[in-house]
Design a protein around this motif. Sequence first.
Motif, PDB file in Angstrom:
ATOM      1  N   ASP A  29       0.971  -1.397  -0.161  1.00 12.70           N
ATOM      2  CA  ASP A  29      -0.215  -0.098  -0.180  1.00 12.70           C
ATOM      3  C   ASP A  29       0.848   1.193   0.048  1.00 12.70           C
ATOM      4  N   LEU A  30       1.873   1.133   0.740  1.00  9.23           N
ATOM      5  CA  LEU A  30       2.841   2.509   0.879  1.00  9.23           C
ATOM      6  C   LEU A  30       3.464   2.562  -0.514  1.00  9.23           C
ATOM      7  N   LEU A  31       3.941   1.495  -1.007  1.00 13.00           N
ATOM      8  CA  LEU A  31       4.519   1.620  -2.500  1.00 13.00           C
ATOM      9  C   LEU A  31       3.665   2.129  -3.587  1.00 13.00           C
ATOM     10  N   ARG A  32       2.470   1.703  -3.429  1.00  9.65           N
ATOM     11  CA  ARG A  32       1.353   1.996  -4.593  1.00  9.65           C
ATOM     12  C   ARG A  32       1.038   3.534  -4.137  1.00  9.65           C
ATOM     13  N   TRP A  33       0.860   3.878  -2.918  1.00 13.19           N
ATOM     14  CA  TRP A  33       0.483   5.348  -2.612  1.00 13.19           C
ATOM     15  C   TRP A  33       1.653   6.021  -3.202  1.00 13.19           C
ATOM     16  N   HIS A  34       2.988   5.886  -2.965  1.00 12.27           N
ATOM     17  CA  HIS A  34       4.046   6.536  -3.653  1.00 12.27           C
ATOM     18  C   HIS A  34       3.791   6.685  -5.118  1.00 12.27           C
ATOM     19  N   GLY A  35       3.656   5.424  -5.717  1.00 10.34           N
ATOM     20  CA  GLY A  35       3.545   5.560  -7.073  1.00 10.34           C
ATOM     21  C   GLY A  35       2.307   6.441  -7.542  1.00 10.34           C
TER      22      GLY A  35
END
Length: 181
Positions: free
Chosen positions: A54-60
């Motif tokens: 979720d953190l990775l996709r939020w950043h993306g």
Amino acid sequence: GERPPLGAPIPEREWLRFRLAVVAAIEQFTAVLGDWFLAADGLDRAHADEVMLDLLRWHGAEEVEHRSVAFDMYQHCGGTGTPRYARRVAGMAVTAPVMLYLWVWGTAYLMRHDPQLTGSRLRYSYAEHNRAVHKGLLPAWRELGAAIPRYLRRSYHPSQEGSLSRALEYLRRSQASRAAS
């Protein structure tokens, strides 16, 4: 940095424009990666940690959302016209090899520090990278490389990169985004 390397005689405003060109080129890659992370089903199939994913996709999503800020600032500060286009090309010529190096170095670093990896898998290798690409865990080199000629088209604008609607939709349903609200 604030000053050109090795005391090169570049006017201050020109140096600022070149640095903007470099940041705009970096944001080309971060937008491509951000959009890739949002669409990467392989990360779900690999049962990645839900909070980290979720953190990775939020950043993306955030990278896709602001993909044109540096480019628009570059254009505003004199990044149009033939000599200015050459500066944009030079910005990408500097950025692309550095991003490649950082990608390989960062992957190797993460592999060395992953407690689940052992033995020969602790080193970065093209074969390991390709296995990860095949599993949908990393974007293919051609996907990243294809971002360069798109960026170098004179008519290019970063709004053509990635899906803003997908990014905004992800931000609406992201656990991290909802928790921050």
